[in-house]
Enzyme design. Structure first.
Site, PDB file in Angstrom:
ATOM      1  N   GLU A 222      77.011  23.895  57.904  1.00  0.00           N
ATOM      2  CA  GLU A 222      78.356  24.473  58.066  1.00  0.00           C
ATOM      3  C   GLU A 222      78.654  24.877  59.506  1.00  0.00           C
ATOM      4  O   GLU A 222      79.764  24.689  60.012  1.00  0.00           O
ATOM      5  CB  GLU A 222      78.488  25.702  57.140  1.00  0.00           C
ATOM      6  CG  GLU A 222      79.828  26.378  57.187  1.00  0.00           C
ATOM      7  CD  GLU A 222      80.971  25.471  56.735  1.00  0.00           C
ATOM      8  OE1 GLU A 222      80.988  25.084  55.567  1.00  0.00           O
ATOM      9  OE2 GLU A 222      81.834  25.147  57.570  1.00  0.00           O
TER      10      GLU A 222
ATOM     11  N   VAL B 183      80.333  22.679  62.839  1.00  0.00           N
ATOM     12  CA  VAL B 183      81.752  22.502  63.219  1.00  0.00           C
ATOM     13  C   VAL B 183      82.505  23.796  62.962  1.00  0.00           C
ATOM     14  O   VAL B 183      82.432  24.365  61.870  1.00  0.00           O
ATOM     15  CB  VAL B 183      82.435  21.390  62.385  1.00  0.00           C
ATOM     16  CG1 VAL B 183      83.866  21.154  62.897  1.00  0.00           C
ATOM     17  CG2 VAL B 183      81.642  20.114  62.409  1.00  0.00           C
TER      18      VAL B 183
ATOM     19  N   GLY C 199      82.308  26.946  64.037  1.00  0.00           N
ATOM     20  CA  GLY C 199      81.712  28.288  64.025  1.00  0.00           C
ATOM     21  C   GLY C 199      81.912  28.988  62.686  1.00  0.00           C
ATOM     22  O   GLY C 199      81.372  28.562  61.661  1.00  0.00           O
TER      23      GLY C 199
ATOM     24  N   GLU D 134      80.045  26.698  79.909  1.00  0.00           N
ATOM     25  CA  GLU D 134      78.689  26.646  80.469  1.00  0.00           C
ATOM     26  C   GLU D 134      78.739  26.255  81.935  1.00  0.00           C
ATOM     27  O   GLU D 134      79.765  25.766  82.426  1.00  0.00           O
ATOM     28  CB  GLU D 134      77.866  25.641  79.676  1.00  0.00           C
ATOM     29  CG  GLU D 134      77.651  26.120  78.251  1.00  0.00           C
ATOM     30  CD  GLU D 134      76.798  25.184  77.442  1.00  0.00           C
ATOM     31  OE1 GLU D 134      76.013  24.427  78.035  1.00  0.00           O
ATOM     32  OE2 GLU D 134      76.907  25.239  76.214  1.00  0.00           O
TER      33      GLU D 134
ATOM     34  N   ASP E 236      81.833  17.273  73.034  1.00  0.00           N
ATOM     35  CA  ASP E 236      81.519  18.231  71.966  1.00  0.00           C
ATOM     36  C   ASP E 236      82.496  18.062  70.800  1.00  0.00           C
ATOM     37  O   ASP E 236      82.096  18.023  69.630  1.00  0.00           O
ATOM     38  CB  ASP E 236      81.597  19.648  72.562  1.00  0.00           C
ATOM     39  CG  ASP E 236      81.440  20.733  71.539  1.00  0.00           C
ATOM     40  OD1 ASP E 236      80.302  21.101  71.230  1.00  0.00           O
ATOM     41  OD2 ASP E 236      82.476  21.236  71.014  1.00  0.00           O
TER      42      ASP E 236
ATOM     43  N   LYS F 213      81.934  16.876  66.717  1.00  0.00           N
ATOM     44  CA  LYS F 213      82.436  17.613  65.540  1.00  0.00           C
ATOM     45  C   LYS F 213      83.385  16.753  64.715  1.00  0.00           C
ATOM     46  O   LYS F 213      83.354  16.778  63.483  1.00  0.00           O
ATOM     47  CB  LYS F 213      83.124  18.896  65.999  1.00  0.00           C
ATOM     48  CG  LYS F 213      82.165  19.896  66.635  1.00  0.00           C
ATOM     49  CD  LYS F 213      82.929  20.983  67.359  1.00  0.00           C
ATOM     50  CE  LYS F 213      82.017  22.018  67.996  1.00  0.00           C
ATOM     51  NZ  LYS F 213      82.748  22.927  68.899  1.00  0.00           N
TER      52      LYS F 213
ATOM     53  N   GLY G 255      80.516  31.694  69.032  1.00  0.00           N
ATOM     54  CA  GLY G 255      80.133  33.096  69.220  1.00  0.00           C
ATOM     55  C   GLY G 255      79.086  33.513  68.217  1.00  0.00           C
ATOM     56  O   GLY G 255      78.910  32.863  67.177  1.00  0.00           O
TER      57      GLY G 255
HETATM   58  N1  LIG Z   1      76.666  29.515  70.660  1.00  0.00           N
HETATM   59  C1  LIG Z   1      77.604  29.275  69.764  1.00  0.00           C
HETATM   60  O1  LIG Z   1      78.633  29.968  69.721  1.00  0.00           O
HETATM   61  C2  LIG Z   1      77.449  28.139  68.786  1.00  0.00           C
HETATM   62  C3  LIG Z   1      78.459  27.885  67.854  1.00  0.00           C
HETATM   63  C4  LIG Z   1      78.292  26.855  66.911  1.00  0.00           C
HETATM   64  C5  LIG Z   1      77.142  26.093  66.926  1.00  0.00           C
HETATM   65  N2  LIG Z   1      76.187  26.349  67.876  1.00  0.00           N
HETATM   66  C6  LIG Z   1      74.979  25.529  67.865  1.00  0.00           C
HETATM   67  O2  LIG Z   1      73.868  26.363  67.587  1.00  0.00           O
HETATM   68  C7  LIG Z   1      72.724  25.874  68.256  1.00  0.00           C
HETATM   69  C8  LIG Z   1      72.129  27.001  69.123  1.00  0.00           C
HETATM   70  O3  LIG Z   1      73.091  27.414  70.063  1.00  0.00           O
HETATM   71  P1  LIG Z   1      72.853  28.724  70.950  1.00  0.00           P
HETATM   72  O4  LIG Z   1      74.125  28.944  71.690  1.00  0.00           O
HETATM   73  O5  LIG Z   1      72.295  29.813  70.104  1.00  0.00           O
HETATM   74  O6  LIG Z   1      71.744  28.192  71.959  1.00  0.00           O
HETATM   75  P2  LIG Z   1      70.883  29.069  73.019  1.00  0.00           P
HETATM   76  O7  LIG Z   1      71.487  30.396  73.224  1.00  0.00           O
HETATM   77  O8  LIG Z   1      70.662  28.187  74.187  1.00  0.00           O
HETATM   78  O9  LIG Z   1      69.489  29.294  72.267  1.00  0.00           O
HETATM   79  C9  LIG Z   1      68.589  28.247  72.062  1.00  0.00           C
HETATM   80  C10 LIG Z   1      67.291  28.841  71.514  1.00  0.00           C
HETATM   81  O10 LIG Z   1      66.429  27.792  71.152  1.00  0.00           O
HETATM   82  C11 LIG Z   1      65.151  27.961  71.806  1.00  0.00           C
HETATM   83  N3  LIG Z   1      64.675  26.643  72.191  1.00  0.00           N
HETATM   84  C12 LIG Z   1      65.353  25.677  72.845  1.00  0.00           C
HETATM   85  N4  LIG Z   1      64.565  24.601  73.023  1.00  0.00           N
HETATM   86  C13 LIG Z   1      63.369  24.909  72.486  1.00  0.00           C
HETATM   87  C14 LIG Z   1      62.142  24.213  72.363  1.00  0.00           C
HETATM   88  N5  LIG Z   1      61.983  22.984  72.844  1.00  0.00           N
HETATM   89  N6  LIG Z   1      61.135  24.843  71.735  1.00  0.00           N
HETATM   90  C15 LIG Z   1      61.274  26.083  71.241  1.00  0.00           C
HETATM   91  N7  LIG Z   1      62.417  26.790  71.325  1.00  0.00           N
HETATM   92  C16 LIG Z   1      63.451  26.211  71.942  1.00  0.00           C
HETATM   93  C17 LIG Z   1      65.427  28.797  73.025  1.00  0.00           C
HETATM   94  O11 LIG Z   1      64.241  29.494  73.363  1.00  0.00           O
HETATM   95  P3  LIG Z   1      64.171  30.533  74.618  1.00  0.00           P
HETATM   96  O12 LIG Z   1      65.032  31.694  74.189  1.00  0.00           O
HETATM   97  O13 LIG Z   1      62.766  30.873  74.771  1.00  0.00           O
HETATM   98  O14 LIG Z   1      64.776  29.783  75.781  1.00  0.00           O
HETATM   99  C18 LIG Z   1      66.540  29.720  72.527  1.00  0.00           C
HETATM  100  O15 LIG Z   1      66.008  30.827  71.877  1.00  0.00           O
HETATM  101  C19 LIG Z   1      73.196  24.644  69.046  1.00  0.00           C
HETATM  102  O16 LIG Z   1      72.962  23.493  68.284  1.00  0.00           O
HETATM  103  C20 LIG Z   1      74.676  24.888  69.205  1.00  0.00           C
HETATM  104  O17 LIG Z   1      75.413  23.693  69.362  1.00  0.00           O
HETATM  105  C21 LIG Z   1      76.300  27.352  68.789  1.00  0.00           C
END
Ligand SMILES: NC(=O)c1ccc[n+]([C@@H]2O[C@H](COP(=O)([O-])OP(=O)(O)OC[C@H]3O[C@@H](n4cnc5c(N)ncnc54)[C@H](OP(=O)(O)O)[C@@H]3O)[C@@H](O)[C@H]2O)c1
Length: 440
Positions: A140, A143, A145, A201, A212, A216, A313
């Site tokens: 879910e 796409v 959030g 970013e 992106d 989606k 978020g």
């Molecule tokens: N942020 C949003 O608002 C949002 C919304 C919808 C969907 N998403 C999706 O949710 C997912 C996560 O997004 P995020 O924003 O939470 O990312 P993020 O803040 O960059 O966090 C990524 C996490 O994964 C860990 N990680 C990355 N590569 C790794 C590896 N090779 N081995 C072990 N741990 C690893 C990182 O570890 P470290 O902390 O040690 O670096 C970090 O804790 C993505 O697929 C994104 O597209 C995000």
């Protein structure tokens, strides 16, 4: 382990979660699992426990205090642990996330992921693997959030033939376009403000180039049309060529400019596209501002339905991930209830962008000489493109140049592109500044 009364044998009394990723989303998920543990256990009907959390860098300071022993940098602590029943992947990227998802599904773990890139590129393969292993794969959060659109397309709207999906599914671009429209800033200024506020970013390419949103849209269209689309099927244009004048003229013409992700069915084929477009100012999607997302579904039974909310978020995305986790936990022990047979879908063909029929907005810089407009009108006419309106703007006497904004009646994309090539070469035409489609 013997299940307590009411719980069938073979289902663990306590459901263990392995969380992969402790960033923006993972921290929200871990905090909710710890803080709301008893509430979640009540909702699921069984105790639920966060057993391991995978990160890349164990020494990094965290926004959350986890109980001792939870954090690991070794993925095998989750993947090879038979007592971890649900794997939650919120790492992002394809490598190593995709391999971990495959390993988890193959080991019989239910999977919840927020990973749009992996689901867009390899969703059908992963769903087939889940089915083969009798487990669920829920996505879910991939796409929109916090907007519950994936589940709705799979379930509540499944009875519909979807005529179209029109959506704003990238908060970063919508934030930039809103700033350009309301504060009259340049693209570069709006982008740098979005970066300062943490909405874009450091490398914003995926967002501003529409990549992106294409991921989606691939997921939404695959679900809506029960077919297997790839990100490469989506025609994609970014927003970086937009200039403040485009917003000014669009407003004068009664339109807003939004980056839209659109899928629609035309004569048995699906057209998939992401691009900035003019929308009538009174259209509901035109009013979606800032980092908000919205998805409009036009279904054969439901008519037009609009979903609106926070598309990213920590909290909104946690809402989607934990919602999936509850669903996966509740369904444990039952058959895997995967929504669609994507790999065996009906195989609807994709219609190329050249076949698009659309109205167009064309902004040109021309020499301020008599007869220029007639020449341009002639080229358009030769291409069967009929003009709906012409605005002559911003005459600069010192350079003897002027700006002309033309809107057209519906015309074929290929014809418009061919006419623009000829117009660009007219001696009186200084530049074709921008061409945007007009969505009705
Ligand atoms: N942020 C949003 O608002 C949002 C919304 C919808 C969907 N998403 C999706 O949710 C997912 C996560 O997004 P995020 O924003 O939470 O990312 P993020 O803040 O960059 O966090 C990524 C996490 O994964 C860990 N990680 C990355 N590569 C790794 C590896 N090779 N081995 C072990 N741990 C690893 C990182 O570890 P470290 O902390 O040690 O670096 C970090 O804790 C993505 O697929 C994104 O597209 C995000």
């Amino acid at each position: 382990m013997t299940a307590p009364s009411g719980i069938p044998n073979g289902i663990p009394a306590e459901i263990n979660i392995g969380l992969m990723g402790l960033g923006v989303v993972g921290t929200g998920v871990a905090a909710t699992l710890l803080r709301e543990n008893s509430h979640l256990s009540d909702l699921i009907g069984r105790a639920v426990k966060l057993k391991k959390v995978l990160v890349r860098d164990l020494s990094r300071p965290r926004d959350i205090d986890l109980p001792a022993g939870l954090l690991t940098a070794n993925a095998e602590d989750i993947l090879a642990d038979p007592d971890i029943h649900i794997l939650v992947e919120v790492m992002g990227g394809t490598d190593p996330a995709e391999a971990y998802l495959k390993q988890g599904l193959s080991a019989g773990k239910h999977v919840v992921t927020a990973n749009k890139e992996v689901m867009a590129k390899s969703g059908p393969e992963l769903l087939a693997l889940a089915r083969a292993n009798g487990v669920n794969l829920l996505f879910e959060a991939s796409v929109g959030g916090g907007i519950p659109i994936v589940g709705c397309l799979m379930n509540e709207l499944a009875a519909n033939d979807v005529r179209s999906i029109r959506s704003i599914i990238n908060g970063t671009t919508n934030y930039i376009l809103t700033a350009m429209a309301h504060q009259h800033t340049s693209f570069e200024q709006a982008l740098s403000e979005a970066q300062e506020r943490g909405y874009a970013e450091a490398d914003p390419t995926n967002d501003i180039e529409g990549i992106d949103a294409a991921y989606k849209l691939t997921i939404l269209a695959s679900l809506a049309y029960r077919s297997t689309f790839q990100p490469g099927d989506v025609y994609c244009e970014g927003i970086s060529k937009l200039e403040p004048q485009d917003f000014q003229y669009a407003q004068e013409l009664g339109f807003a400019i939004k980056s839209l992700a659109i899928a629609n069915l035309v004569d048995g084929a699906v057209q998939l596209r992401v691009y900035p477009a003019l929308l009538p100012a009174e259209h509901m999607l035109a009013k979606v501002d800032g980092v908000y997302n919205a998805v409009e579904i036009d279904g054969s039974l439901c008519g037009q339905v609009l979903f609106h909310g926070m598309g990213a978020g920590r909290e909104p995305t946690t809402s989607a991930v934990v919602g999936d986790l509850i669903e996966a936990a509740r369904k444990m022990g039952g058959p895997s209830v995967l929504p669609l047979e994507l790999p065996n879908g009906s195989g609807i063909p994709v219609r190329p962008i050249d076949d698009l029929m659309s109205r167009y907005y064309i902004r040109l810089g021309v020499a301020d000489h008599p007869g220029v407009l007639a020449q341009i009108a002639q080229v358009l006419g030769d291409g069967q493109i009929s003009i709906a309106s012409v605005l002559q703007k911003d005459v600069h006497p010192e350079t003897e140049s002027a700006e002309i904004v033309i809107t057209t009646h519906p015309a074929r994309e290929a014809s418009v592109q061919k006419a623009l090539q000829i117009i660009t070469e007219l001696p009186q035409v200084r530049r074709v500044s921008n061409t945007l489609r007009i969505e009705e």
